[in-house]
Design a protein around this motif. Sequence first.
Motif, PDB file in Angstrom:
ATOM      1  N   THR A   5      -5.472  16.321  12.377  1.00  0.00           N
ATOM      2  CA  THR A   5      -6.078  15.577  12.435  1.00  0.00           C
ATOM      3  C   THR A   5      -4.677  15.318  11.127  1.00  0.00           C
ATOM      4  OG1 THR A   5      -8.226  15.298  12.415  1.00  0.00           O
ATOM      5  CG2 THR A   5      -7.120  13.914  10.493  1.00  0.00           C
ATOM      6  N   LEU A   6      -4.375  14.247  11.199  1.00  0.00           N
ATOM      7  CA  LEU A   6      -3.204  13.593   9.964  1.00  0.00           C
ATOM      8  C   LEU A   6      -3.663  13.083   8.600  1.00  0.00           C
ATOM      9  CD1 LEU A   6      -0.551  13.828   9.778  1.00  0.00           C
ATOM     10  CD2 LEU A   6       0.189  10.839   9.495  1.00  0.00           C
ATOM     11  N   LEU A   7      -4.052  13.788   7.926  1.00  0.00           N
ATOM     12  CA  LEU A   7      -4.575  13.730   6.408  1.00  0.00           C
ATOM     13  C   LEU A   7      -4.102  12.715   5.988  1.00  0.00           C
ATOM     14  CD1 LEU A   7      -6.867  13.681   4.455  1.00  0.00           C
ATOM     15  CD2 LEU A   7      -6.835  16.309   3.860  1.00  0.00           C
ATOM     16  N   ILE A   8      -3.882  11.344   4.690  1.00  0.00           N
ATOM     17  CA  ILE A   8      -3.563  11.231   4.382  1.00  0.00           C
ATOM     18  C   ILE A   8      -4.061  10.123   3.028  1.00  0.00           C
ATOM     19  CG2 ILE A   8      -2.068   8.407   4.419  1.00  0.00           C
ATOM     20  CD1 ILE A   8      -2.069   8.430   7.906  1.00  0.00           C
ATOM     21  N   HIS A   9      -3.552  10.655   2.479  1.00  0.00           N
ATOM     22  CA  HIS A   9      -4.505  10.063   0.868  1.00  0.00           C
ATOM     23  C   HIS A   9      -3.680   9.161   0.189  1.00  0.00           C
ATOM     24  CE1 HIS A   9      -5.928  13.556  -0.172  1.00  0.00           C
ATOM     25  NE2 HIS A   9      -4.554  14.314   0.533  1.00  0.00           N
ATOM     26  N   SER A  10      -4.402   7.865   0.149  1.00  0.00           N
ATOM     27  CA  SER A  10      -3.751   7.112  -0.964  1.00  0.00           C
ATOM     28  C   SER A  10      -3.495   6.671  -2.022  1.00  0.00           C
ATOM     29  CB  SER A  10      -5.225   5.672  -0.543  1.00  0.00           C
ATOM     30  OG  SER A  10      -4.845   4.566  -1.299  1.00  0.00           O
ATOM     31  N   LEU A  11      -3.044   6.616  -2.974  1.00  0.00           N
ATOM     32  CA  LEU A  11      -2.528   5.968  -4.227  1.00  0.00           C
ATOM     33  C   LEU A  11      -2.567   5.024  -4.604  1.00  0.00           C
ATOM     34  CD1 LEU A  11       1.531   7.928  -3.924  1.00  0.00           C
ATOM     35  CD2 LEU A  11      -0.316   8.773  -4.308  1.00  0.00           C
ATOM     36  N   SER A  12      -3.901   4.471  -4.493  1.00  0.00           N
ATOM     37  CA  SER A  12      -4.340   2.790  -4.965  1.00  0.00           C
ATOM     38  C   SER A  12      -4.729   3.175  -6.121  1.00  0.00           C
ATOM     39  CB  SER A  12      -4.613   2.362  -3.937  1.00  0.00           C
ATOM     40  OG  SER A  12      -3.871   1.733  -2.857  1.00  0.00           O
ATOM     41  N   GLY A  13      -5.760   4.321  -6.084  1.00  0.00           N
ATOM     42  CA  GLY A  13      -6.610   4.645  -7.184  1.00  0.00           C
ATOM     43  C   GLY A  13      -8.254   5.162  -6.576  1.00  0.00           C
ATOM     44  N   ARG A  71       5.952   9.437  -8.567  1.00  0.00           N
ATOM     45  CA  ARG A  71       6.447   8.481  -8.828  1.00  0.00           C
ATOM     46  C   ARG A  71       7.405   8.506  -7.049  1.00  0.00           C
ATOM     47  NH1 ARG A  71      10.948   9.368 -13.568  1.00  0.00           N
ATOM     48  NH2 ARG A  71       9.192   8.854 -15.120  1.00  0.00           N
ATOM     49  N   GLU A  72       7.793   9.303  -6.282  1.00  0.00           N
ATOM     50  CA  GLU A  72       8.124   9.116  -5.035  1.00  0.00           C
ATOM     51  C   GLU A  72       6.459   9.240  -3.820  1.00  0.00           C
ATOM     52  OE1 GLU A  72      10.358  12.728  -3.686  1.00  0.00           O
ATOM     53  OE2 GLU A  72      11.858  11.928  -5.191  1.00  0.00           O
ATOM     54  N   HIS A  73       6.788   7.825  -2.579  1.00  0.00           N
ATOM     55  CA  HIS A  73       5.414   7.889  -2.425  1.00  0.00           C
ATOM     56  C   HIS A  73       5.958   7.763  -0.706  1.00  0.00           C
ATOM     57  CE1 HIS A  73       6.941   4.166  -3.657  1.00  0.00           C
ATOM     58  NE2 HIS A  73       5.815   3.517  -2.481  1.00  0.00           N
ATOM     59  N   LYS A  74       5.358   7.193  -0.078  1.00  0.00           N
ATOM     60  CA  LYS A  74       5.362   7.004   1.459  1.00  0.00           C
ATOM     61  C   LYS A  74       4.896   5.659   1.475  1.00  0.00           C
ATOM     62  CE  LYS A  74       6.079  11.046   3.842  1.00  0.00           C
ATOM     63  NZ  LYS A  74       7.759  11.332   4.325  1.00  0.00           N
ATOM     64  N   THR A  75       5.457   4.969   2.488  1.00  0.00           N
ATOM     65  CA  THR A  75       5.130   3.243   2.289  1.00  0.00           C
ATOM     66  C   THR A  75       4.481   3.464   3.538  1.00  0.00           C
ATOM     67  OG1 THR A  75       7.106   2.473   3.409  1.00  0.00           O
ATOM     68  CG2 THR A  75       7.121   2.218   1.158  1.00  0.00           C
ATOM     69  N   LYS A  76       3.850   2.389   4.215  1.00  0.00           N
ATOM     70  CA  LYS A  76       3.481   1.848   5.532  1.00  0.00           C
ATOM     71  C   LYS A  76       3.778   1.667   6.799  1.00  0.00           C
ATOM     72  CE  LYS A  76       2.696  -3.025   4.981  1.00  0.00           C
ATOM     73  NZ  LYS A  76       2.058  -4.646   4.390  1.00  0.00           N
ATOM     74  N   GLU A  77       5.304   1.755   5.810  1.00  0.00           N
ATOM     75  CA  GLU A  77       6.825   1.771   7.443  1.00  0.00           C
ATOM     76  C   GLU A  77       7.265   3.033   7.446  1.00  0.00           C
ATOM     77  OE1 GLU A  77       6.226  -0.867   4.931  1.00  0.00           O
ATOM     78  OE2 GLU A  77       6.301  -2.074   6.002  1.00  0.00           O
ATOM     79  N   ASP A  78       6.542   3.542   7.096  1.00  0.00           N
ATOM     80  CA  ASP A  78       6.262   4.806   6.787  1.00  0.00           C
ATOM     81  C   ASP A  78       5.475   5.766   7.543  1.00  0.00           C
ATOM     82  OD1 ASP A  78       9.164   5.234   5.156  1.00  0.00           O
ATOM     83  OD2 ASP A  78       7.724   4.992   3.317  1.00  0.00           O
ATOM     84  N   LEU A  79       4.138   5.368   7.816  1.00  0.00           N
ATOM     85  CA  LEU A  79       3.279   5.827   8.853  1.00  0.00           C
ATOM     86  C   LEU A  79       3.322   5.161   9.632  1.00  0.00           C
ATOM     87  CD1 LEU A  79       0.129   7.214   8.711  1.00  0.00           C
ATOM     88  CD2 LEU A  79      -0.266   4.494   7.765  1.00  0.00           C
ATOM     89  N   MET A  81       1.024  -1.000  -0.039  1.00  0.00           N
ATOM     90  CA  MET A  81      -0.081   0.346   0.348  1.00  0.00           C
ATOM     91  C   MET A  81       0.665   1.292   0.280  1.00  0.00           C
ATOM     92  SD  MET A  81      -3.259   1.304   2.723  1.00  0.00           S
ATOM     93  CE  MET A  81      -3.681  -0.797   2.638  1.00  0.00           C
ATOM     94  N   LYS A  82       0.466   2.099  -1.060  1.00  0.00           N
ATOM     95  CA  LYS A  82       0.987   3.374  -1.058  1.00  0.00           C
ATOM     96  C   LYS A  82       0.306   4.919  -0.645  1.00  0.00           C
ATOM     97  CE  LYS A  82       4.363   1.413  -4.745  1.00  0.00           C
ATOM     98  NZ  LYS A  82       4.337   1.127  -6.757  1.00  0.00           N
ATOM     99  N   PHE A  83       1.841   6.258  -0.163  1.00  0.00           N
ATOM    100  CA  PHE A  83       0.809   6.488   0.178  1.00  0.00           C
ATOM    101  C   PHE A  83       1.499   8.480  -0.531  1.00  0.00           C
ATOM    102  CE2 PHE A  83       0.452   3.822   3.394  1.00  0.00           C
ATOM    103  CZ  PHE A  83      -1.622   3.382   3.536  1.00  0.00           C
ATOM    104  N   TYR A  84       0.563   9.302  -0.333  1.00  0.00           N
ATOM    105  CA  TYR A  84       0.882  10.285  -0.684  1.00  0.00           C
ATOM    106  C   TYR A  84       2.324  10.634   0.097  1.00  0.00           C
ATOM    107  CZ  TYR A  84       0.883  15.036  -2.698  1.00  0.00           C
ATOM    108  OH  TYR A  84       0.819  16.279  -3.774  1.00  0.00           O
TER     109      TYR A  84
END
Length: 218
Positions: free
Chosen positions: A19-27, A47-55, A1-4
């Motif tokens: 609130t921490l707003l987290i945008h999914s990049l899954s479509g 191309r650049e994104h954050k991972t769930k581990e980053d979160l 799973m990738k995030f903005y």
Amino acid sequence: MKFYNRFIRTFQDVPEHTTLLIHSLSGCLLHCYGCHNYEEIIARTPREHKTKEDLYLYLKKSGFLFDAVMFSGGEFLIDKLDEITDLLQVVRNVFTGRIVIATCGVYNKKIKHLIDQDLVDGIHVDMKLPYHLLDPVEDQDIFQDVMGIKPNQQLINNLLDSIDTVIAHNSPIDQVRTVKYPILADVFFEEIRKYIETRKNYYNSGVPYFLNQFVSPE
């Protein structure tokens, strides 16, 4: 799973919460009229994104700066239920605040599962059209213009079921929301409001309804 690639701290998305707003990049299944996120998040995924581990790491280090996290998109619930469940279970373990999901309402069964498993505290669901009054064949042009999809009756049933689920859940941080699209007559929004009030009365629910003004992405 990738995030903005940027987690956004906001004071407006969940009233009375930072609130921490987290945008999914899954479509997303939809291509709604004037969508602010479509080009950058859906049509041309960064191309650049954050991972769930980053979160997880961010929540461990900086979770004290906010008291809610909101997962949005695109459409956060488009991913497989097992992946969503695993992610939210870890978030529950490392973060003591509220977990909120913003959704179009297509994935009604996933919403119910996450509520039943106590993995979400609030759902913000969009009611973009008076689904209960529209026919998937006769009114398909309306769906296409507003939501960018060709509907069927099952999709409409899913959308209405999600709205009922959120209203029945009746959390202080649940919401039903509508964007006041300029391409629709006022009668559309009045019918949505009346439907929401009827369902709230049925469930004796205090879930708020918001009619948000349309903001052009340009």
